[in-house]
Design an enzyme around this catalytic site. Structure first.
Site, PDB file in Angstrom:
ATOM      1  N   GLY A  69       0.809  -1.218   0.000  1.00  0.00           N
ATOM      2  CA  GLY A  69       0.000   0.000   0.000  1.00  0.00           C
ATOM      3  C   GLY A  69       0.840   1.264   0.000  1.00  0.00           C
ATOM      4  O   GLY A  69       0.526   2.233  -0.694  1.00  0.00           O
ATOM      5  N   THR A  70       1.916   1.268   0.765  1.00  0.00           N
ATOM      6  CA  THR A  70       2.732   2.485   0.872  1.00  0.00           C
ATOM      7  C   THR A  70       3.309   2.865  -0.490  1.00  0.00           C
ATOM      8  O   THR A  70       3.261   4.030  -0.897  1.00  0.00           O
ATOM      9  CB  THR A  70       3.859   2.281   1.908  1.00  0.00           C
ATOM     10  OG1 THR A  70       3.242   1.999   3.166  1.00  0.00           O
ATOM     11  CG2 THR A  70       4.741   3.504   2.034  1.00  0.00           C
ATOM     12  N   HIS A 189      -1.289  -7.549   2.720  1.00  0.00           N
ATOM     13  CA  HIS A 189      -1.233  -8.116   4.076  1.00  0.00           C
ATOM     14  C   HIS A 189      -2.416  -7.730   4.954  1.00  0.00           C
ATOM     15  O   HIS A 189      -2.552  -8.222   6.069  1.00  0.00           O
ATOM     16  CB  HIS A 189       0.112  -7.795   4.751  1.00  0.00           C
ATOM     17  CG  HIS A 189       0.291  -6.381   5.204  1.00  0.00           C
ATOM     18  ND1 HIS A 189       0.241  -6.012   6.525  1.00  0.00           N
ATOM     19  CD2 HIS A 189       0.526  -5.242   4.517  1.00  0.00           C
ATOM     20  CE1 HIS A 189       0.460  -4.713   6.637  1.00  0.00           C
ATOM     21  NE2 HIS A 189       0.630  -4.226   5.423  1.00  0.00           N
ATOM     22  N   THR A 225      12.364  -6.700 -10.236  1.00  0.00           N
ATOM     23  CA  THR A 225      11.921  -8.073 -10.473  1.00  0.00           C
ATOM     24  C   THR A 225      10.640  -8.343  -9.696  1.00  0.00           C
ATOM     25  O   THR A 225      10.547  -8.018  -8.508  1.00  0.00           O
ATOM     26  CB  THR A 225      13.027  -9.054 -10.023  1.00  0.00           C
ATOM     27  OG1 THR A 225      14.211  -8.733 -10.741  1.00  0.00           O
ATOM     28  CG2 THR A 225      12.627 -10.498 -10.290  1.00  0.00           C
ATOM     29  N   CYS A 311       1.707   1.763  11.868  1.00  0.00           N
ATOM     30  CA  CYS A 311       3.020   2.205  11.404  1.00  0.00           C
ATOM     31  C   CYS A 311       3.470   3.488  12.094  1.00  0.00           C
ATOM     32  O   CYS A 311       4.611   3.891  11.964  1.00  0.00           O
ATOM     33  CB  CYS A 311       3.029   2.367   9.889  1.00  0.00           C
ATOM     34  SG  CYS A 311       1.558   3.068   9.265  1.00  0.00           S
TER      35      CYS A 311
HETATM   36  N1  PLP Z   1      -3.063   2.879   3.482  1.00  0.00           N
HETATM   37  C1  PLP Z   1      -3.797   2.513   4.534  1.00  0.00           C
HETATM   38  C2  PLP Z   1      -5.168   3.058   4.682  1.00  0.00           C
HETATM   39  C3  PLP Z   1      -3.276   1.624   5.495  1.00  0.00           C
HETATM   40  O1  PLP Z   1      -4.004   1.277   6.542  1.00  0.00           O
HETATM   41  C4  PLP Z   1      -1.954   1.150   5.317  1.00  0.00           C
HETATM   42  C5  PLP Z   1      -1.334   0.254   6.319  1.00  0.00           C
HETATM   43  O2  PLP Z   1      -1.591   0.354   7.492  1.00  0.00           O
HETATM   44  C6  PLP Z   1      -1.240   1.537   4.175  1.00  0.00           C
HETATM   45  C7  PLP Z   1      -1.821   2.406   3.288  1.00  0.00           C
HETATM   46  C8  PLP Z   1       0.140   1.024   3.918  1.00  0.00           C
HETATM   47  O3  PLP Z   1       0.085  -0.273   3.372  1.00  0.00           O
HETATM   48  P1  PLP Z   1       1.352  -1.245   3.459  1.00  0.00           P
HETATM   49  O4  PLP Z   1       1.470  -1.663   4.901  1.00  0.00           O
HETATM   50  O5  PLP Z   1       1.003  -2.374   2.549  1.00  0.00           O
HETATM   51  O6  PLP Z   1       2.541  -0.501   2.989  1.00  0.00           O
END
Ligand code: PLP
Length: 361
Positions: A69-70, A189, A225, A311
Protein backbone atom coordinates in the site's frame (compact mmCIF):
# COMPACT_ATOMS: atom_id res chain seq x y z
CA UNK A 1 -2.48 -13.56 23.54
CA UNK A 2 -5.55 -11.92 22.04
CA UNK A 3 -4.98 -10.24 18.69
CA UNK A 4 -7.38 -7.41 17.85
CA UNK A 5 -5.19 -5.53 15.40
CA UNK A 6 -6.34 -6.88 12.04
CA UNK A 7 -6.21 -3.37 10.54
CA UNK A 8 -2.45 -3.50 11.16
CA UNK A 9 -1.96 -6.87 9.53
CA UNK A 10 -3.52 -10.32 9.10
CA UNK A 11 -2.19 -13.89 9.01
CA UNK A 12 -1.62 -15.54 5.64
CA UNK A 13 -4.64 -17.61 4.58
CA UNK A 14 -4.10 -21.34 3.99
CA UNK A 15 -5.33 -21.19 0.37
CA UNK A 16 -3.04 -18.23 -0.27
CA UNK A 17 0.00 -20.01 1.12
CA UNK A 18 -0.76 -23.16 -0.86
CA UNK A 19 -1.03 -21.17 -4.10
CA UNK A 20 2.28 -19.43 -3.38
CA UNK A 21 4.48 -22.34 -2.32
CA UNK A 22 5.34 -23.68 -5.80
CA UNK A 23 6.64 -20.22 -6.78
CA UNK A 24 8.95 -20.10 -3.78
CA UNK A 25 10.51 -23.50 -4.36
CA UNK A 26 10.22 -25.41 -7.63
CA UNK A 27 8.95 -22.69 -10.02
CA UNK A 28 11.35 -20.01 -8.90
CA UNK A 29 12.10 -18.53 -12.33
CA UNK A 30 12.43 -14.82 -13.02
CA UNK A 31 9.37 -13.79 -15.07
CA UNK A 32 11.61 -11.62 -17.27
CA UNK A 33 13.76 -14.57 -18.33
CA UNK A 34 12.88 -15.87 -21.76
CA UNK A 35 13.62 -19.56 -20.99
CA UNK A 36 11.07 -22.12 -19.81
CA UNK A 37 11.51 -21.41 -16.07
CA UNK A 38 10.99 -17.70 -16.70
CA UNK A 39 7.99 -18.32 -18.91
CA UNK A 40 6.35 -20.44 -16.19
CA UNK A 41 6.78 -17.59 -13.70
CA UNK A 42 5.51 -15.04 -16.25
CA UNK A 43 2.47 -17.22 -16.86
CA UNK A 44 1.70 -17.27 -13.11
CA UNK A 45 1.97 -13.47 -12.96
CA UNK A 46 -0.30 -13.13 -16.01
CA UNK A 47 -2.90 -15.40 -14.39
CA UNK A 48 -2.74 -13.42 -11.14
CA UNK A 49 -3.07 -10.14 -13.05
CA UNK A 50 -6.12 -11.47 -14.88
CA UNK A 51 -7.65 -12.59 -11.57
CA UNK A 52 -7.12 -9.19 -9.93
CA UNK A 53 -8.53 -7.50 -13.04
CA UNK A 54 -11.61 -9.73 -12.99
CA UNK A 55 -12.28 -9.06 -9.30
CA UNK A 56 -12.07 -5.29 -9.89
CA UNK A 57 -13.67 -5.37 -13.36
CA UNK A 58 -10.73 -3.64 -15.03
CA UNK A 59 -8.36 -4.56 -17.87
CA UNK A 60 -5.35 -6.66 -16.77
CA UNK A 61 -3.09 -3.98 -18.28
CA UNK A 62 -4.51 -1.52 -15.77
CA UNK A 63 -3.06 -3.54 -12.85
CA UNK A 64 0.48 -2.69 -11.62
CA UNK A 65 1.87 -4.89 -8.87
CA UNK A 66 3.73 -3.05 -6.11
CA UNK A 67 5.43 -3.82 -2.81
CA UNK A 68 2.25 -2.89 -0.94
CA UNK A 69 0.00 0.00 0.00
CA UNK A 70 2.73 2.48 0.87
CA UNK A 71 4.41 2.19 -2.52
CA UNK A 72 1.08 2.33 -4.37
CA UNK A 73 0.01 5.42 -2.38
CA UNK A 74 3.34 7.19 -2.90
CA UNK A 75 3.36 6.40 -6.58
CA UNK A 76 -0.19 7.64 -7.03
CA UNK A 77 0.08 10.89 -5.11
CA UNK A 78 3.45 11.76 -6.62
CA UNK A 79 3.10 10.59 -10.20
CA UNK A 80 -0.60 10.55 -11.24
CA UNK A 81 -1.84 13.38 -13.48
CA UNK A 82 -0.30 16.85 -13.60
CA UNK A 83 -0.76 19.92 -11.41
CA UNK A 84 -1.70 20.22 -7.74
CA UNK A 85 -3.25 17.46 -5.68
CA UNK A 86 -6.12 17.92 -3.23
CA UNK A 87 -5.49 15.44 -0.44
CA UNK A 88 -7.83 14.60 2.43
CA UNK A 89 -6.47 15.42 5.87
CA UNK A 90 -7.32 11.93 7.16
CA UNK A 91 -5.27 10.01 4.57
CA UNK A 92 -2.69 7.45 5.61
CA UNK A 93 0.82 8.88 6.08
CA UNK A 94 1.84 7.14 2.82
CA UNK A 95 -0.40 9.59 0.94
CA UNK A 96 0.15 12.66 3.12
CA UNK A 97 3.95 12.32 3.23
CA UNK A 98 4.04 11.30 -0.44
CA UNK A 99 2.11 14.48 -1.31
CA UNK A 100 4.97 16.57 0.07
CA UNK A 101 7.14 15.16 -2.73
CA UNK A 102 4.66 15.99 -5.50
CA UNK A 103 6.09 18.38 -8.06
CA UNK A 104 2.88 20.39 -8.43
CA UNK A 105 2.28 20.73 -4.65
CA UNK A 106 -0.91 19.93 -2.78
CA UNK A 107 -3.80 21.32 -0.73
CA UNK A 108 -5.43 19.65 2.27
CA UNK A 109 -9.13 18.82 2.38
CA UNK A 110 -10.54 19.09 5.92
CA UNK A 111 -12.72 16.41 7.56
CA UNK A 112 -15.77 16.57 9.84
CA UNK A 113 -15.77 15.56 13.51
CA UNK A 114 -16.81 12.09 12.35
CA UNK A 115 -13.86 11.91 9.97
CA UNK A 116 -15.90 12.34 6.80
CA UNK A 117 -14.46 14.21 3.83
CA UNK A 118 -17.58 15.85 2.44
CA UNK A 119 -18.07 16.53 -1.28
CA UNK A 120 -18.46 20.22 -0.39
CA UNK A 121 -15.07 20.22 1.32
CA UNK A 122 -13.53 18.61 -1.76
CA UNK A 123 -15.11 21.20 -4.05
CA UNK A 124 -13.82 24.04 -1.87
CA UNK A 125 -10.26 22.65 -1.85
CA UNK A 126 -9.98 22.58 -5.65
CA UNK A 127 -7.89 25.20 -7.45
CA UNK A 128 -7.67 25.89 -11.19
CA UNK A 129 -4.43 23.83 -11.11
CA UNK A 130 -5.81 20.76 -9.31
CA UNK A 131 -5.26 17.64 -11.39
CA UNK A 132 -5.64 14.96 -8.72
CA UNK A 133 -7.95 14.34 -5.74
CA UNK A 134 -6.90 11.77 -3.10
CA UNK A 135 -9.62 10.47 -0.78
CA UNK A 136 -9.35 7.04 0.82
CA UNK A 137 -12.27 4.59 0.73
CA UNK A 138 -12.23 3.77 4.46
CA UNK A 139 -10.04 5.27 7.17
CA UNK A 140 -7.50 3.03 8.86
CA UNK A 141 -7.90 4.59 12.34
CA UNK A 142 -11.66 5.09 12.59
CA UNK A 143 -13.10 3.00 9.76
CA UNK A 144 -15.07 6.00 8.43
CA UNK A 145 -16.26 5.32 4.86
CA UNK A 146 -15.89 8.29 2.52
CA UNK A 147 -18.61 9.45 0.11
CA UNK A 148 -16.65 8.50 -3.00
CA UNK A 149 -19.64 8.43 -5.31
CA UNK A 150 -20.43 12.11 -4.79
CA UNK A 151 -16.73 13.03 -4.79
CA UNK A 152 -16.24 11.15 -8.06
CA UNK A 153 -19.05 13.17 -9.66
CA UNK A 154 -17.26 16.41 -8.79
CA UNK A 155 -13.99 15.05 -10.19
CA UNK A 156 -15.71 13.93 -13.38
CA UNK A 157 -17.37 17.33 -13.81
CA UNK A 158 -13.99 19.09 -13.41
CA UNK A 159 -11.91 16.60 -15.40
CA UNK A 160 -9.80 15.75 -12.33
CA UNK A 161 -8.38 12.27 -11.59
CA UNK A 162 -9.73 10.66 -8.40
CA UNK A 163 -7.35 8.34 -6.54
CA UNK A 164 -8.56 6.24 -3.62
CA UNK A 165 -6.49 4.31 -1.11
CA UNK A 166 -8.59 1.15 -0.72
CA UNK A 167 -6.18 -0.64 1.61
CA UNK A 168 -8.77 -0.91 4.42
CA UNK A 169 -11.78 -1.36 2.16
CA UNK A 170 -11.83 -5.12 1.51
CA UNK A 171 -15.19 -5.50 3.27
CA UNK A 172 -16.69 -3.02 0.79
CA UNK A 173 -17.50 -3.67 -2.88
CA UNK A 174 -14.14 -2.94 -4.50
CA UNK A 175 -15.56 -3.31 -7.99
CA UNK A 176 -17.99 -0.46 -7.35
CA UNK A 177 -15.31 1.74 -5.79
CA UNK A 178 -12.87 1.07 -8.63
CA UNK A 179 -15.55 2.13 -11.13
CA UNK A 180 -15.68 5.56 -9.49
CA UNK A 181 -11.91 6.18 -9.53
CA UNK A 182 -9.09 6.85 -11.96
CA UNK A 183 -6.77 4.84 -9.71
CA UNK A 184 -6.96 2.72 -6.53
CA UNK A 185 -4.33 1.29 -4.17
CA UNK A 186 -4.48 -2.12 -2.48
CA UNK A 187 -2.33 -3.96 0.04
CA UNK A 188 -2.02 -7.74 0.40
CA UNK A 189 -1.23 -8.12 4.08
CA UNK A 190 -4.51 -6.54 5.20
CA UNK A 191 -6.40 -9.28 3.35
CA UNK A 192 -4.54 -12.45 4.38
CA UNK A 193 -1.78 -12.28 1.76
CA UNK A 194 1.88 -11.78 2.74
CA UNK A 195 3.41 -8.45 3.69
CA UNK A 196 5.15 -6.64 0.84
CA UNK A 197 2.43 -7.29 -1.74
CA UNK A 198 -0.18 -5.04 -3.31
CA UNK A 199 -1.18 -3.15 -6.42
CA UNK A 200 -1.92 0.19 -7.95
CA UNK A 201 -4.72 0.06 -10.51
CA UNK A 202 -4.55 2.89 -13.02
CA UNK A 203 -7.35 3.20 -15.54
CA UNK A 204 -6.61 3.49 -19.24
CA UNK A 205 -6.28 7.14 -20.24
CA UNK A 206 -5.08 8.26 -16.79
CA UNK A 207 -1.50 9.48 -17.00
CA UNK A 208 1.11 8.16 -14.57
CA UNK A 209 4.89 8.53 -14.70
CA UNK A 210 7.25 5.94 -13.18
CA UNK A 211 8.42 6.33 -9.60
CA UNK A 212 10.85 3.39 -9.59
CA UNK A 213 13.13 3.40 -12.62
CA UNK A 214 15.53 0.67 -13.61
CA UNK A 215 13.65 -2.05 -15.44
CA UNK A 216 11.11 -2.72 -18.13
CA UNK A 217 8.73 -4.46 -15.72
CA UNK A 218 5.09 -3.42 -15.44
CA UNK A 219 5.05 -1.78 -18.89
CA UNK A 220 8.27 0.11 -18.00
CA UNK A 221 6.40 2.01 -15.29
CA UNK A 222 7.58 0.14 -12.19
CA UNK A 223 11.08 -1.31 -12.32
CA UNK A 224 12.10 -4.29 -10.22
CA UNK A 225 11.92 -8.07 -10.47
CA UNK A 226 8.37 -9.10 -9.73
CA UNK A 227 7.57 -10.87 -6.45
CA UNK A 228 6.00 -13.82 -8.25
CA UNK A 229 4.89 -15.83 -5.20
CA UNK A 230 3.62 -12.68 -3.48
CA UNK A 231 1.68 -11.63 -6.58
CA UNK A 232 0.10 -15.09 -6.88
CA UNK A 233 -0.85 -14.97 -3.17
CA UNK A 234 -2.18 -11.43 -3.41
CA UNK A 235 -4.50 -12.35 -6.28
CA UNK A 236 -5.86 -15.42 -4.46
CA UNK A 237 -6.39 -13.36 -1.28
CA UNK A 238 -8.14 -10.52 -3.10
CA UNK A 239 -10.47 -12.89 -4.93
CA UNK A 240 -11.33 -14.72 -1.70
CA UNK A 241 -11.78 -11.52 0.32
CA UNK A 242 -14.27 -10.14 -2.19
CA UNK A 243 -16.08 -13.46 -2.77
CA UNK A 244 -16.54 -14.01 0.98
CA UNK A 245 -16.90 -10.39 2.02
CA UNK A 246 -20.57 -10.50 2.99
CA UNK A 247 -20.02 -13.54 5.20
CA UNK A 248 -16.93 -11.99 6.79
CA UNK A 249 -18.73 -8.66 7.25
CA UNK A 250 -21.68 -10.30 9.04
CA UNK A 251 -19.35 -12.16 11.43
CA UNK A 252 -17.18 -9.11 12.10
CA UNK A 253 -20.16 -6.74 12.52
CA UNK A 254 -21.73 -8.99 15.15
CA UNK A 255 -18.47 -9.10 17.14
CA UNK A 256 -17.78 -5.38 16.76
CA UNK A 257 -21.31 -4.56 17.96
CA UNK A 258 -20.96 -6.90 20.93
CA UNK A 259 -17.61 -5.31 21.80
CA UNK A 260 -18.93 -1.74 21.62
CA UNK A 261 -22.08 -2.62 23.57
CA UNK A 262 -19.98 -4.09 26.42
CA UNK A 263 -17.51 -1.19 26.37
CA UNK A 264 -20.30 1.40 26.50
CA UNK A 265 -21.99 -0.51 29.34
CA UNK A 266 -18.73 -0.51 31.31
CA UNK A 267 -17.54 3.06 30.67
CA UNK A 268 -20.70 5.01 29.80
CA UNK A 269 -19.85 8.62 29.03
CA UNK A 270 -16.20 7.93 29.84
CA UNK A 271 -15.63 6.53 26.37
CA UNK A 272 -16.37 7.73 22.86
CA UNK A 273 -16.46 5.56 19.77
CA UNK A 274 -14.85 7.67 17.07
CA UNK A 275 -15.84 7.95 13.42
CA UNK A 276 -19.16 7.59 11.63
CA UNK A 277 -20.58 5.46 8.83
CA UNK A 278 -17.87 2.91 9.48
CA UNK A 279 -16.60 -0.34 8.01
CA UNK A 280 -17.36 -3.10 10.55
CA UNK A 281 -13.79 -4.09 11.34
CA UNK A 282 -12.59 -1.04 13.34
CA UNK A 283 -13.57 0.38 16.76
CA UNK A 284 -11.54 3.45 17.65
CA UNK A 285 -12.12 4.42 21.27
CA UNK A 286 -11.13 7.51 23.22
CA UNK A 287 -11.28 7.19 27.01
CA UNK A 288 -11.71 10.19 29.29
CA UNK A 289 -9.64 8.76 32.11
CA UNK A 290 -7.26 6.31 30.58
CA UNK A 291 -3.74 6.08 32.02
CA UNK A 292 -0.98 7.32 29.70
CA UNK A 293 0.41 3.81 29.77
CA UNK A 294 -2.84 2.17 28.61
CA UNK A 295 -1.40 0.59 25.47
CA UNK A 296 1.54 -0.87 27.39
CA UNK A 297 -0.82 -2.18 30.09
CA UNK A 298 -3.06 -3.83 27.50
CA UNK A 299 0.00 -5.37 25.89
CA UNK A 300 1.25 -6.73 29.22
CA UNK A 301 -2.20 -8.18 29.85
CA UNK A 302 -1.94 -10.05 26.53
CA UNK A 303 -4.09 -7.83 24.31
CA UNK A 304 -2.59 -6.68 20.98
CA UNK A 305 -4.19 -3.44 19.79
CA UNK A 306 -2.91 -0.16 18.30
CA UNK A 307 -2.96 3.48 19.25
CA UNK A 308 -4.07 4.71 15.84
CA UNK A 309 -2.13 3.52 12.81
CA UNK A 310 0.27 0.65 13.49
CA UNK A 311 3.02 2.21 11.40
CA UNK A 312 2.99 5.37 13.59
CA UNK A 313 2.68 3.53 16.89
CA UNK A 314 6.30 4.15 17.86
CA UNK A 315 5.67 7.85 17.52
CA UNK A 316 4.75 9.95 20.55
CA UNK A 317 2.99 12.41 18.26
CA UNK A 318 -0.79 12.78 18.38
CA UNK A 319 -2.77 11.08 15.63
CA UNK A 320 -3.18 13.43 12.63
CA UNK A 321 -6.54 11.76 11.94
CA UNK A 322 -7.87 12.57 15.42
CA UNK A 323 -6.54 16.13 15.18
CA UNK A 324 -8.24 16.54 11.78
CA UNK A 325 -11.48 15.41 13.47
CA UNK A 326 -11.12 18.23 16.01
CA UNK A 327 -9.92 16.20 19.02
CA UNK A 328 -7.56 17.83 21.51
CA UNK A 329 -3.87 16.94 21.48
CA UNK A 330 -4.32 14.86 24.64
CA UNK A 331 -7.25 12.97 23.16
CA UNK A 332 -5.37 12.51 19.90
CA UNK A 333 -2.56 10.82 21.82
CA UNK A 334 -4.79 8.47 23.77
CA UNK A 335 -7.03 6.77 21.26
CA UNK A 336 -7.01 2.99 21.04
CA UNK A 337 -7.87 1.11 17.85
CA UNK A 338 -9.40 -2.32 18.17
CA UNK A 339 -9.76 -4.09 14.85
CA UNK A 340 -11.45 -7.38 14.14
CA UNK A 341 -10.85 -10.05 11.53
CA UNK A 342 -12.58 -13.09 10.15
CA UNK A 343 -10.49 -15.09 12.63
CA UNK A 344 -11.81 -13.19 15.69
CA UNK A 345 -14.02 -15.13 18.13
CA UNK A 346 -16.70 -14.04 20.61
CA UNK A 347 -14.58 -15.40 23.44
CA UNK A 348 -11.68 -13.14 22.44
CA UNK A 349 -13.95 -10.10 22.29
CA UNK A 350 -15.38 -10.76 25.76
CA UNK A 351 -11.93 -11.39 27.23
CA UNK A 352 -10.66 -8.18 25.59
CA UNK A 353 -13.43 -6.18 27.29
CA UNK A 354 -12.48 -7.71 30.67
CA UNK A 355 -8.83 -6.79 30.14
CA UNK A 356 -9.81 -3.25 29.14
CA UNK A 357 -11.90 -2.80 32.29
CA UNK A 358 -9.08 -4.17 34.43
CA UNK A 359 -6.51 -1.83 32.85
CA UNK A 360 -8.60 1.33 33.11
CA UNK A 361 -10.65 1.03 36.27
N1 PLP B 1 -3.06 2.88 3.48
C1 PLP B 1 -3.80 2.51 4.53
C2 PLP B 1 -5.17 3.06 4.68
C3 PLP B 1 -3.28 1.62 5.49
O1 PLP B 1 -4.00 1.28 6.54
C4 PLP B 1 -1.95 1.15 5.32
C5 PLP B 1 -1.33 0.25 6.32
O2 PLP B 1 -1.59 0.35 7.49
C6 PLP B 1 -1.24 1.54 4.17
C7 PLP B 1 -1.82 2.41 3.29
C8 PLP B 1 0.14 1.02 3.92
O3 PLP B 1 0.08 -0.27 3.37
P1 PLP B 1 1.35 -1.24 3.46
O4 PLP B 1 1.47 -1.66 4.90
O5 PLP B 1 1.00 -2.37 2.55
O6 PLP B 1 2.54 -0.50 2.99
Amino acid sequence: MIYLDYAATTPVDGDVLEAMLPYLKSNFGNPDSTHAAGRAAAHAVAKARAKVAEVLDVNPLEVYFTSGGTEADNWAVRCLAKGRAAVSSVEHAAVLEGAKLREGGFDLIPATAGGTVTPEAVRTALTPDTGLVCVMAANNETGTIQPLKEISEICKEKGIVLFSDCVQAALLDLKEITKLCGAVALSGHKINAPKGTGALVVKKGVKISPMIAGGEQERALRGGTLNVAGIVGFAVALEKAQRERQRYAAHITALRDLFEEKVKAAFGKGVSVDGENRIPSISHLTFQNAPDSLLAKLDLAGLCVSGGAACSSHSALPSHVMLAMGKSEREAKHGVRFSFGKETTEEEVLKAVDILIECIK
